[in-house]
Design a protein around this motif. Structure first.
Motif, PDB file in Angstrom:
ATOM      1  N   ASN A 202       1.044  -0.991  -0.047  1.00 37.85           N
ATOM      2  CA  ASN A 202       0.030  -0.182  -0.024  1.00 37.85           C
ATOM      3  C   ASN A 202       1.067   1.507   0.047  1.00 37.85           C
ATOM      4  OD1 ASN A 202      -2.175   0.984   0.325  1.00 37.85           O
ATOM      5  ND2 ASN A 202      -2.950   1.025   1.775  1.00 37.85           N
ATOM      6  N   GLU A 203       1.417   1.685  -0.975  1.00 39.68           N
ATOM      7  CA  GLU A 203       2.549   2.472  -1.411  1.00 39.68           C
ATOM      8  C   GLU A 203       1.852   4.092  -0.901  1.00 39.68           C
ATOM      9  OE1 GLU A 203       5.785   2.297  -2.159  1.00 39.68           O
ATOM     10  OE2 GLU A 203       6.025   0.331  -2.583  1.00 39.68           O
ATOM     11  N   ILE A 204       2.770   5.019  -0.465  1.00 43.05           N
ATOM     12  CA  ILE A 204       2.133   6.200   0.351  1.00 43.05           C
ATOM     13  C   ILE A 204       1.909   6.886  -1.210  1.00 43.05           C
ATOM     14  CG2 ILE A 204       1.746   8.066   1.444  1.00 43.05           C
ATOM     15  CD1 ILE A 204       4.517   6.420   2.961  1.00 43.05           C
ATOM     16  N   ILE A 210       4.636   2.352 -14.169  1.00 42.71           N
ATOM     17  CA  ILE A 210       4.629   1.431 -13.729  1.00 42.71           C
ATOM     18  C   ILE A 210       5.843   0.840 -12.296  1.00 42.71           C
ATOM     19  CG2 ILE A 210       3.120   0.262 -14.958  1.00 42.71           C
ATOM     20  CD1 ILE A 210       6.104  -1.423 -16.308  1.00 42.71           C
ATOM     21  N   PHE A 211       6.640   2.050 -12.569  1.00 46.75           N
ATOM     22  CA  PHE A 211       8.126   2.002 -11.512  1.00 46.75           C
ATOM     23  C   PHE A 211       7.403   1.756 -10.260  1.00 46.75           C
ATOM     24  CE2 PHE A 211      11.210   3.763  -8.644  1.00 46.75           C
ATOM     25  CZ  PHE A 211      11.926   3.596  -9.595  1.00 46.75           C
ATOM     26  N   ARG A 212       6.444   2.598  -9.581  1.00 42.94           N
ATOM     27  CA  ARG A 212       6.302   1.872  -8.542  1.00 42.94           C
ATOM     28  C   ARG A 212       4.450   2.099  -8.335  1.00 42.94           C
ATOM     29  NH1 ARG A 212       8.507   3.040  -3.784  1.00 42.94           N
ATOM     30  NH2 ARG A 212       9.738   4.179  -5.021  1.00 42.94           N
ATOM     31  N   MET A 213       4.479   1.002  -8.073  1.00 42.20           N
ATOM     32  CA  MET A 213       2.787   0.714  -7.942  1.00 42.20           C
ATOM     33  C   MET A 213       1.896   0.231  -6.803  1.00 42.20           C
ATOM     34  SD  MET A 213       2.463  -1.348 -12.101  1.00 42.20           S
ATOM     35  CE  MET A 213       3.490  -1.828 -11.735  1.00 42.20           C
ATOM     36  N   ARG A 214       0.656  -0.417  -6.518  1.00 37.75           N
ATOM     37  CA  ARG A 214       0.689  -1.430  -4.952  1.00 37.75           C
ATOM     38  C   ARG A 214       0.630  -2.601  -5.725  1.00 37.75           C
ATOM     39  NH1 ARG A 214      -2.760   3.570  -4.548  1.00 37.75           N
ATOM     40  NH2 ARG A 214      -1.554   5.106  -2.737  1.00 37.75           N
ATOM     41  N   GLU A 215       0.672  -3.152  -6.630  1.00 34.23           N
ATOM     42  CA  GLU A 215      -0.064  -4.558  -6.766  1.00 34.23           C
ATOM     43  C   GLU A 215       1.239  -4.897  -8.398  1.00 34.23           C
ATOM     44  OE1 GLU A 215      -3.727  -5.652  -8.731  1.00 34.23           O
ATOM     45  OE2 GLU A 215      -2.838  -7.142  -9.797  1.00 34.23           O
ATOM     46  N   PHE A 216       1.816  -5.653  -7.583  1.00 38.33           N
ATOM     47  CA  PHE A 216       3.253  -5.385  -9.247  1.00 38.33           C
ATOM     48  C   PHE A 216       3.771  -6.788  -8.788  1.00 38.33           C
ATOM     49  CE2 PHE A 216       6.776  -5.402  -5.577  1.00 38.33           C
ATOM     50  CZ  PHE A 216       6.057  -4.878  -5.178  1.00 38.33           C
ATOM     51  N   GLU A 217       5.243  -6.887  -9.985  1.00 36.20           N
ATOM     52  CA  GLU A 217       5.563  -8.614  -9.960  1.00 36.20           C
ATOM     53  C   GLU A 217       6.662  -8.351  -9.385  1.00 36.20           C
ATOM     54  OE1 GLU A 217       3.710 -10.276 -13.531  1.00 36.20           O
ATOM     55  OE2 GLU A 217       4.369 -12.391 -12.607  1.00 36.20           O
ATOM     56  N   GLY A 284      16.980   5.283 -10.416  1.00 33.55           N
ATOM     57  CA  GLY A 284      15.547   4.848  -9.824  1.00 33.55           C
ATOM     58  C   GLY A 284      16.410   3.175  -9.184  1.00 33.55           C
ATOM     59  N   GLU A 285      15.610   2.687  -8.482  1.00 37.34           N
ATOM     60  CA  GLU A 285      16.306   1.273  -7.701  1.00 37.34           C
ATOM     61  C   GLU A 285      15.261  -0.074  -9.291  1.00 37.34           C
ATOM     62  OE1 GLU A 285      15.545  -0.283  -3.904  1.00 37.34           O
ATOM     63  OE2 GLU A 285      15.345  -2.424  -4.463  1.00 37.34           O
ATOM     64  N   LEU A 286      16.399  -1.123  -9.561  1.00 36.43           N
ATOM     65  CA  LEU A 286      15.503  -1.696 -10.868  1.00 36.43           C
ATOM     66  C   LEU A 286      15.770  -3.107  -9.725  1.00 36.43           C
ATOM     67  CD1 LEU A 286      15.064  -3.039 -13.385  1.00 36.43           C
ATOM     68  CD2 LEU A 286      17.163  -2.858 -13.923  1.00 36.43           C
ATOM     69  N   TRP A 287      16.993  -3.404  -9.397  1.00 34.29           N
ATOM     70  CA  TRP A 287      16.689  -4.662  -8.586  1.00 34.29           C
ATOM     71  C   TRP A 287      17.625  -4.099  -7.548  1.00 34.29           C
ATOM     72  CZ3 TRP A 287      19.108  -8.240 -13.395  1.00 34.29           C
ATOM     73  CH2 TRP A 287      18.746 -10.037 -12.600  1.00 34.29           C
ATOM     74  N   SER A 327      17.122  -9.200  -5.540  1.00 34.35           N
ATOM     75  CA  SER A 327      15.108  -9.164  -5.982  1.00 34.35           C
ATOM     76  C   SER A 327      15.003  -7.939  -6.975  1.00 34.35           C
ATOM     77  CB  SER A 327      14.805  -8.974  -4.722  1.00 34.35           C
ATOM     78  OG  SER A 327      13.697  -7.996  -4.341  1.00 34.35           O
ATOM     79  N   LEU A 328      13.924  -8.610  -8.074  1.00 35.93           N
ATOM     80  CA  LEU A 328      13.607  -7.594  -9.323  1.00 35.93           C
ATOM     81  C   LEU A 328      12.272  -7.672  -9.220  1.00 35.93           C
ATOM     82  CD1 LEU A 328      15.148  -6.065 -11.279  1.00 35.93           C
ATOM     83  CD2 LEU A 328      14.878  -8.618 -12.527  1.00 35.93           C
ATOM     84  N   GLY A 329      11.913  -6.661  -9.532  1.00 31.79           N
ATOM     85  CA  GLY A 329      11.041  -6.028  -9.538  1.00 31.79           C
ATOM     86  C   GLY A 329      10.469  -6.978 -11.691  1.00 31.79           C
ATOM     87  N   VAL A 330       9.633  -7.230 -11.209  1.00 29.97           N
ATOM     88  CA  VAL A 330       8.874  -7.298 -12.884  1.00 29.97           C
ATOM     89  C   VAL A 330       8.524  -5.873 -13.973  1.00 29.97           C
ATOM     90  CG1 VAL A 330       7.600  -8.982 -15.460  1.00 29.97           C
ATOM     91  CG2 VAL A 330       8.692 -10.543 -12.698  1.00 29.97           C
TER      92      VAL A 330
HETATM   93  P1  ATP Z   1      11.685   1.080  -3.349  1.00 26.67           P
HETATM   94  O1  ATP Z   1      13.115   2.011  -2.417  1.00 26.67           O
HETATM   95  O2  ATP Z   1      11.674   1.781  -4.564  1.00 26.67           O
HETATM   96  O3  ATP Z   1      10.287   1.932  -2.446  1.00 26.67           O
HETATM   97  P2  ATP Z   1      12.578  -1.314  -2.077  1.00 26.67           P
HETATM   98  O4  ATP Z   1      13.529  -1.076  -1.402  1.00 26.67           O
HETATM   99  O5  ATP Z   1      11.417  -1.124  -0.788  1.00 26.67           O
HETATM  100  O6  ATP Z   1      12.178   0.143  -3.561  1.00 26.67           O
HETATM  101  P3  ATP Z   1      12.835  -4.241  -2.664  1.00 26.67           P
HETATM  102  O7  ATP Z   1      11.335  -4.082  -0.718  1.00 26.67           O
HETATM  103  O8  ATP Z   1      14.321  -4.201  -2.485  1.00 26.67           O
HETATM  104  O9  ATP Z   1      12.223  -2.740  -3.032  1.00 26.67           O
HETATM  105  O10 ATP Z   1      11.868  -4.993  -3.235  1.00 26.67           O
HETATM  106  C1  ATP Z   1      12.848  -5.840  -4.700  1.00 26.67           C
HETATM  107  C2  ATP Z   1      11.905  -4.860  -5.616  1.00 26.67           C
HETATM  108  O11 ATP Z   1      10.801  -5.168  -6.300  1.00 26.67           O
HETATM  109  C3  ATP Z   1      12.501  -3.128  -6.298  1.00 26.67           C
HETATM  110  O12 ATP Z   1      14.420  -3.474  -6.346  1.00 26.67           O
HETATM  111  C4  ATP Z   1      11.636  -3.354  -7.334  1.00 26.67           C
HETATM  112  O13 ATP Z   1      12.616  -3.711  -8.372  1.00 26.67           O
HETATM  113  C5  ATP Z   1      10.637  -4.003  -7.062  1.00 26.67           C
HETATM  114  N1  ATP Z   1       9.405  -2.796  -6.475  1.00 26.67           N
HETATM  115  C6  ATP Z   1       9.827  -2.752  -5.459  1.00 26.67           C
HETATM  116  N2  ATP Z   1       8.193  -1.982  -4.554  1.00 26.67           N
HETATM  117  C7  ATP Z   1       7.944  -1.495  -6.071  1.00 26.67           C
HETATM  118  C8  ATP Z   1       6.476  -1.365  -6.513  1.00 26.67           C
HETATM  119  N3  ATP Z   1       5.787  -0.473  -5.724  1.00 26.67           N
HETATM  120  N4  ATP Z   1       6.206  -0.906  -7.627  1.00 26.67           N
HETATM  121  C9  ATP Z   1       6.876  -1.243  -8.538  1.00 26.67           C
HETATM  122  N5  ATP Z   1       7.730  -2.544  -8.229  1.00 26.67           N
HETATM  123  C10 ATP Z   1       8.243  -2.616  -6.844  1.00 26.67           C
END
Ligand code: ATP
Length: 457
Positions: A202-204, A210-217, A284-287, A327-330
């Motif tokens: 539940n991101e604020i 699709i960089f920051r979603m509430r439902e992601f893979e 931005g963080e990818l992995w 840990s990588l976000g699809v």
């Molecule tokens: P951020 O600092 O951007 O919130 P995070 O450090 O909380 O990310 P992790 O918990 O390490 O992220 O999650 C592992 C991976 O999952 C991230 O590197 C990213 O690729 C993906 N991810 C995390 N949160 C999201 C989101 N809200 N939407 C899409 N992808 C996400």
């Protein structure tokens, strides 16, 4: 020049990669639906990750664990108490922000606020007069912690006892199955468990498409190793992950490591790094790649009262393995792939849009083009039927051949195959390459193998 986020969103909608979720009802904040081409690209991303992280490693196993888990899992992992973001509100314009992200953006990434106490975050924001991104004032509330876990109820009643969580990450499913996998696969340390699946937060401040979603893979690997060998494996995976991104064709200049400073590490981690990508809105963080020591297994061992230690068959030593977690976000990789590949080129006084995506990732591998529908369609369909047994093939019989090439270019189809009289008379087709626009003639019998070789990774 990289495409802007606004244009990328339009592009994804126009060609059926990504649509706004529930669009006809006005949408739902930051939910997205993957369309026909988006599904293919996303599936290919997952297939290649699986190939490189599971198929080509004899000591890595797959898992598909349930999204709903016993709520005790999330108590043990620490998510119920501390899976939260520091939330701050602007008193003037009432917008809500993440305190750490305000600092990160204000300092252009020099400070990330990771691992800082709320007091330190508040002081930094005050002393540096960090303005509200919306109204420009520096008049914020105190920080409140906002838990990111989504709650739902199991069964028919909505009482407290039936409260369950939608998983905030896929990793916990791996930790609770550690013993099951070790036993059933006769796995020996070091070994890894890989999982692809949905996660919910539940991101604020969701945003940036699709960089920051509430439902992601997520695509997560937990690699279990002997304590003392963890840093070696951490470095191995840093290189392996970067190599993977290079292999799928992401430009080197758009990738970098961001090592977490010692004072920013979470208490159980001895080393953490992020691979960052230069997205249209900035780095931005990818992995995330972390050495998580034995924190996860030890906390689950304590809370479940089960012995999760590993018995070394050679030394008879019993110990809790350490774990390295890439840990990588699809969806974040999808965004990186598509913004990296999108290109506008000038040639012969004309402009062409082309998606220069690695052939292994391309939604369609080939497009079949009968030169004249009435004359060449039958043969073209034979070739479509032949090739589509092996991979995704597009079929386009309308408009001039030039227009059809453009349509294939813009969605990233690497090979356009024209069926003409030469095909009817001599079994030959013309194959045009997406990136170079070069054309070659191939015999139909060799076509399938030719493409199969090119789409290998
Ligand atoms: P951020 O600092 O951007 O919130 P995070 O450090 O909380 O990310 P992790 O918990 O390490 O992220 O999650 C592992 C991976 O999952 C991230 O590197 C990213 O690729 C993906 N991810 C995390 N949160 C999201 C989101 N809200 N939407 C899409 N992808 C996400």
């Amino acid at each position: 020049m990289q495409i802007s986020m606004e244009d990328l969103v339009k592009f994804c909608k126009q060609y059926g990669f990504i649509f706004q979720g529930s669009e006809i009802y006005g949408g739902l904040a930051n939910s997205f639906d993957y369309g026909p081409l988006g599904c293919e690209l996303k599936e290919n991303i997952k297939k290649i990750w699986h190939k490189k992280f599971v198929q080509e490693n004899k000591n890595i196993y797959s898992l598909d664990s349930a999204i709903l888990m016993n709520p005790k899992v999330w108590v043990a992992s620490g998510h119920v108490t501390s899976f939260s973001d520091p939330l701050i509100d602007c008193k003037d314009c009432k917008t809500r922000h993440r305190a750490d992200k305000l600092i990160e953006e204000f300092t252009s990434g020099l400070e990330t606020g990771d691992g800082w106490s709320n007091e330190k975050l508040e002081t930094f924001i005050k002393e540096n007069h960090i303005p509200c991104p919306k109204c420009g004032k520096n008049n914020f509330t105190a920080i409140r912690e906002f838990n990111l876990l989504f709650e739902t109820n199991m069964g028919v009643t909505a009482d407290k006892k039936s409260k369950v969580y939608l998983r905030g990450e896929t990793a916990q499913g791996i930790f609770v199955n550690f013993k099951n996998i070790e036993r059933s696969s006769r796995a020996k340390i070091p070994f890894g468990v890989a999982q692809i699946g949905k996660a919910f937060r539940n991101e604020i401040t969701p945003g940036n498409f699709i960089f920051r979603m509430r439902e992601f893979e997520q695509m997560e690997l937990e690699f279990f190793c002997k304590p003392g060998e963890d840093i070696e494996w951490f470095n191995y995976y840093k290189n392996f992950c970067m190599g993977f991104l290079n292999d799928i064709g992401i430009k080197k200049e758009n990738l970098r490591f961001a090592d977490h400073k010692k004072e920013e590490l979470v208490f159980y981690s001895t080393a953490t790094t992020d691979i960052e990508y230069k997205y249209p809105m900035g780095w931005g963080e990818l992995w995330g790649i972390a050495d998580r020591t034995d924190y996860d297994l030890s906390t689950h061992m304590k809370h479940s009262n089960q012995d999760l230690r590993y018995l070394d068959p050679e030394t008879n030593e019993k110990y809790l393995p350490y774990v390295i977690e890439p840990s990588l976000g699809v969806d974040r990789l999808f965004l990186a792939v598509i913004s990296d590949a999108y290109t506008i080129e000038q040639f012969d006084g004309k402009t062409r849009e082309v998606l220069k995506i690695h052939p292994a990732l391309a939604p369609y591998k080939a497009c079949i083009l009968p030169l004249v529908k009435k004359i060449h369609a039958e043969k073209a369909l034979d070739i479509y039927n032949l090739l589509s047994k092996q991979f995704m093939v597009d079929y386009d019989d309308s408009g001039s051949i030039g227009k059809r090439y453009r349509r294939a270019d813009v969605i990233g189809t690497p090979f356009s195959i024209t069926i003409d009289d030469n095909t009817l008379n001599n079994n030959k087709v013309t194959v045009r390459m997406r990136d170079t626009m070069e054309q070659i003639t191939l015999d139909i019998d060799t076509l399938q193998d030719y493409i199969l070789k090119k789409i290998q990774i």
